[in-house]
Write an enzyme that holds these catalytic residues in place. Structure first.
Site, PDB file in Angstrom:
ATOM      1  N   ASP A 212      31.839  40.178  39.619  1.00  0.00           N
ATOM      2  CA  ASP A 212      31.488  40.443  38.058  1.00  0.00           C
ATOM      3  C   ASP A 212      30.030  40.080  38.044  1.00  0.00           C
ATOM      4  O   ASP A 212      29.480  40.583  37.337  1.00  0.00           O
ATOM      5  CB  ASP A 212      32.339  39.899  37.230  1.00  0.00           C
ATOM      6  CG  ASP A 212      34.164  40.310  37.341  1.00  0.00           C
ATOM      7  OD1 ASP A 212      34.472  40.408  38.619  1.00  0.00           O
ATOM      8  OD2 ASP A 212      34.833  40.695  36.307  1.00  0.00           O
TER       9      ASP A 212
ATOM     10  N   GLU B 136      41.231  48.353  43.573  1.00  0.00           N
ATOM     11  CA  GLU B 136      42.326  47.313  44.294  1.00  0.00           C
ATOM     12  C   GLU B 136      43.440  48.215  44.375  1.00  0.00           C
ATOM     13  O   GLU B 136      44.486  47.214  44.987  1.00  0.00           O
ATOM     14  CB  GLU B 136      42.561  46.154  43.194  1.00  0.00           C
ATOM     15  CG  GLU B 136      41.223  45.254  43.388  1.00  0.00           C
ATOM     16  CD  GLU B 136      41.361  44.033  42.426  1.00  0.00           C
ATOM     17  OE1 GLU B 136      42.195  43.948  41.621  1.00  0.00           O
ATOM     18  OE2 GLU B 136      40.343  42.945  42.802  1.00  0.00           O
TER      19      GLU B 136
ATOM     20  N   GLN C  13      39.280  51.644  39.637  1.00  0.00           N
ATOM     21  CA  GLN C  13      38.029  51.584  39.014  1.00  0.00           C
ATOM     22  C   GLN C  13      36.943  52.240  39.877  1.00  0.00           C
ATOM     23  O   GLN C  13      37.415  52.648  40.947  1.00  0.00           O
ATOM     24  CB  GLN C  13      37.467  50.109  38.857  1.00  0.00           C
ATOM     25  CG  GLN C  13      37.559  49.220  40.132  1.00  0.00           C
ATOM     26  CD  GLN C  13      37.885  47.756  39.917  1.00  0.00           C
ATOM     27  OE1 GLN C  13      38.969  47.444  39.941  1.00  0.00           O
ATOM     28  NE2 GLN C  13      36.593  47.055  39.779  1.00  0.00           N
TER      29      GLN C  13
HETATM   30  C1  BGC Z   1      39.079  43.894  38.872  1.00  0.00           C
HETATM   31  C2  BGC Z   1      38.215  43.458  39.907  1.00  0.00           C
HETATM   32  C3  BGC Z   1      37.607  42.192  39.265  1.00  0.00           C
HETATM   33  C4  BGC Z   1      38.671  41.278  38.576  1.00  0.00           C
HETATM   34  C5  BGC Z   1      38.067  40.192  37.541  1.00  0.00           C
HETATM   35  C6  BGC Z   1      40.211  43.117  38.534  1.00  0.00           C
HETATM   36  O1  BGC Z   1      41.052  43.551  37.638  1.00  0.00           O
HETATM   37  O2  BGC Z   1      39.905  44.863  39.815  1.00  0.00           O
HETATM   38  O3  BGC Z   1      37.175  44.186  40.355  1.00  0.00           O
HETATM   39  O4  BGC Z   1      36.534  41.468  39.913  1.00  0.00           O
HETATM   40  O5  BGC Z   1      39.365  41.931  37.769  1.00  0.00           O
HETATM   41  O6  BGC Z   1      37.320  40.847  36.216  1.00  0.00           O
END
Ligand code: BGC
Length: 663
Positions: free
Chosen positions: A303, A443, A556
């Site tokens: 992030d 994810e 996402q």
């Molecule tokens: C997301 C990740 C992100 C993390 C922290 C997760 O839900 O899939 O991409 O880095 O949250 O924000």
């Protein structure tokens, strides 16, 4: 006027408002809770970069003792917002001044008593926070104030401070303890403008008679001291003046202009406010939930590099440098991680706590069986190393900071590429390198092959890293050996050969790049259909048995992220085709997603779509939105990446604010 206000009290909103009305200074964060609240109401004074783990639980950032606890009784009646005697109640966050206010009017014995308090965390001194309390009454009343340091801390996986000692007397109170794991001393000291008589722990009391129409003011000036840090005295007004001066300076650097659009302006200001309160004051980086608490273990994810760094590069370049330096400083840990899995180079922590990977093997709990679910984020989300390299290259592109690159920046970029090279597998039939068994930004689909984002990101950063290294070797021949001394022999040649043969998924006949091998073969259903299959609202969508796993529904932006980071890689036609293809499959289960689509929409000239996605992202913490649960794990808090992504869309895409406004 950048003031966020809320009138009336609702117990259900205590946690949400704690996030929404957060104050901070990059090092400390104090949640938007009330004077009379305690651990049950999630009062949190979060410290950036200080981690502790309790046996058998997740390691997370430490919350300090609360110096601003206060319960007041007026003529024997408690002035507590949860009581029945409330006439009016309002809280406010003045974003211009980095200050939280509350005003509650209570009915006491036929008259009104007003409790007004304000607090700020100094934007100048990293350990300093101040509060002023003012009580006024329509009638003569007797006041009995219990104030001091509350040592009962809200923790998700605590308690983190042991050997706690408290003291209170005169105009001074103190609570001290040590972190469980490393024994690091944490002390909170507080001075009061009025003497207190100790009652218990770090608490004391003041009893006075308040005359009708007069005010009683109590100032509290506190410091959070970690390790051997020492205490120095100041007073509320001196601290306030310096604090306000610094906030005026910060806004003069960060202000953007939404050109008369009041809603967009407020949302943008709110996002900028959050980015300003997260600007690191030292040698650490920004956690995924900022300073709002211990969610996501207070760890640093991609992030920061991808969604936050652009703001700091434009507005606070010295903070941008801290962010990239954090990754250079944690290179040894990334090398260790790569080595532990049998690879070369640097494999960065998916959830970094000073370089150590905090990501658990079981990051989600099943809502039905209450059993931990095996997730592979730590082992397979290898794109983190490409993201780190990308950020360093971006930073260098902007600053031309050769010294930083020679001092580890370039070595880090090459080490990230080397990791991917050793991770890859040579397919002798297809005569190409492939990156198998990975997780892309989406994810929900774990352990896939040739995720397009991952392959391209490593390809591009490796190529750029090699070209830069060659340039540096020519420019600084004397540094040559040093530059490559910790890297394998012939690294540049090896990386060149690798990039030439690395598989890069190409657009198909319709111009779509397949997110990973076999994605097109997954069940072709939309987000709502998949949502309707849920048996529990907090059920996890991904993993081995999630509702999205066997479908095209993604958590996402994934392929779309690649276009955002490298807008010139493909034609606008291809970018548009992919945007239209992937959007209906995107659940936006991550707060990183809407802003990614906002940026993507800007890049294909879809202003209206970009605008509404920008608002969705910028207003996420105003709405109290975002997922609060992943299975049985609490993931609430603020969403810095959404603020940072909204800022990118606003500044670079929607044309809010001119570049010349920023230095
Ligand atoms: C997301 C990740 C992100 C993390 C922290 C997760 O839900 O899939 O991409 O880095 O949250 O924000």
């Amino acid at each position: 006027m950048k003031i966020l206000k809320e009138s009336g009290f609702s117990a259900e909103k205590i946690v949400e408002n704690g996030n929404k009305f957060l104050i901070g200074n990059g090092y400390l964060g104090y949640r938007g809770t009330l004077d009379e609240f305690g651990a049950k109401e999630c009062v949190g004074l979060n410290i950036a970069g200080l981690y502790d783990g309790v046996a058998g639980k997740w390691r997370e950032t430490v919350n300090a003792f609360n110096p601003f606890y206060c319960l007041i009784c007026a003529d024997g009646a408690p002035l507590d917002v949860r009581g029945e005697n409330i006439f009016s109640h309002e809280i406010a966050l003045d974003m211009e001044k980095g200050t939280f206010f509350r005003e509650t009017v209570f009915s006491v014995g036929g008259g009104r008593v007003t409790l007004f308090s304000e607090r700020f965390i100094s934007a100048v001194e990293k350990d300093l926070l101040c509060s002023r309390l003012r009580l006024t009454s329509e009638k003569n009343i007797s006041l009995h104030i219990t104030a001091g340091i509350d040592a009962d801390i809200w923790d998700l996986n605590g308690p983190h401070l042991c050997e706690v000692e408290t003291h209170c007397g005169g105009t001074f109170a103190e609570a001290s303890g040590k972190t469980q794991e490393l024994g690091i001393p944490v002390r909170v000291v507080c001075t009061f403008s009025h003497p207190l008589k100790r009652v218990r722990g770090g608490m004391g009391e003041i009893s006075i008679n308040l005359k009708a129409g007069e005010s009683f003011v109590l100032d509290r000036v506190a410091r959070v001291l970690v390790g051997e840090e020492g205490f120095s005295e100041t007073d509320f007004l001196t601290a306030q003046e310096a604090h306000r001066r610094e906030w005026a300076r910060l806004w003069s650097l960060a202000r953007l202009d939404a050109k008369g659009d009041a809603r967009a302006q407020f949302a943008l200001d709110y996002s900028v406010y959050h980015l300003l309160i997260l600007a690191p004051k030292g040698n650490y980086s920004i956690a995924a939930r900022g300073l709002s608490g211990q969610t996501y273990k207070g760890a640093v994810f991609w992030d920061t590099e991808i969604f936050l760094l652009p703001f700091y590069m434009d507005v606070l370049p010295q903070c941008a440098k801290r962010l990239v330096e954090y990754r250079v400083n944690t290179l040894p840990a990334a090398r260790e991680k790569a080595k532990s899995y049998g690879f070369g180079g640097a494999f960065y922590a998916w959830e970094s706590q000073n370089g150590y990977d905090a990501c658990s093997d079981f990051n989600v709990t099943d809502v039905f069986t209450h059993r931990p679910v095996r997730t592979y984020f730590k082992e397979k989300q290898i794109h983190i190393s490409a993201d780190v390299a990308y950020a360093i290259l971006k930073y260098y592109g902007r600053t031309q900071d050769d010294e930083f690159m020679l001092r580890g920046g370039l070595e880090t970029v090459l080490s990230c590429a080397e990791f991917a090279r050793t991770y890859s597998y040579y397919n002798h039939v297809k005569k190409r390198y492939e990156l198998l068994d990975v997780i892309g930004p989406d994810e929900y689909h774990e352990r896939v092959n040739n995720n397009a984002y991952t392959n391209y990101m490593f390809y591009l950063t490796a190529k750029e890293g090699v070209a830069l290294a060659e340039k540096f070797l020519k420019k600084y021949p004397a540094c040559g050996e040093k530059l490559l001394e910790n890297l394998p022999a012939k690294i540049l040649e090896k990386l060149k050969e690798w990039t030439e043969k690395l598989y890069l998924p190409q657009p198909n006949g319709e111009g779509i790049i397949e997110q990973f091998d076999g994605y097109f073969r997954l069940e072709d259903v939309g987000v709502e259909e998949v949502r309707s299959r849920l048996c529990h609202p907090n059920e996890y969508w991904g993993g081995s048995g999630g509702v999205a796993t066997a479908t095209r529904v993604i958590k996402q932006a994934d392929v779309i992220m690649l276009f955002n980071l490298y807008p010139d890689l493909f034609s606008e036609e291809i970018r548009r085709a992919n945007y239209d293809f992937y959007l209906p499959y995107t659940e936006h289960g991550s707060s990183l997603s809407r802003c990614s689509y906002a940026i993507a929409a800007c890049n294909i000239g879809r202003r209206e779509e970009a605008y509404s996605a920008f608002l969705e992202s910028a207003e996420i913490d105003l709405r109290g939105g975002g997922k609060q649960w992943a299975g049985e794990v609490y993931i609430g808090g603020t969403h810095p990446a959404a603020s940072g992504g909204a800022w990118i869309a606003a500044f670079y895409g929607l044309g809010f604010g001119k570049k010349e406004d920023l230095q």
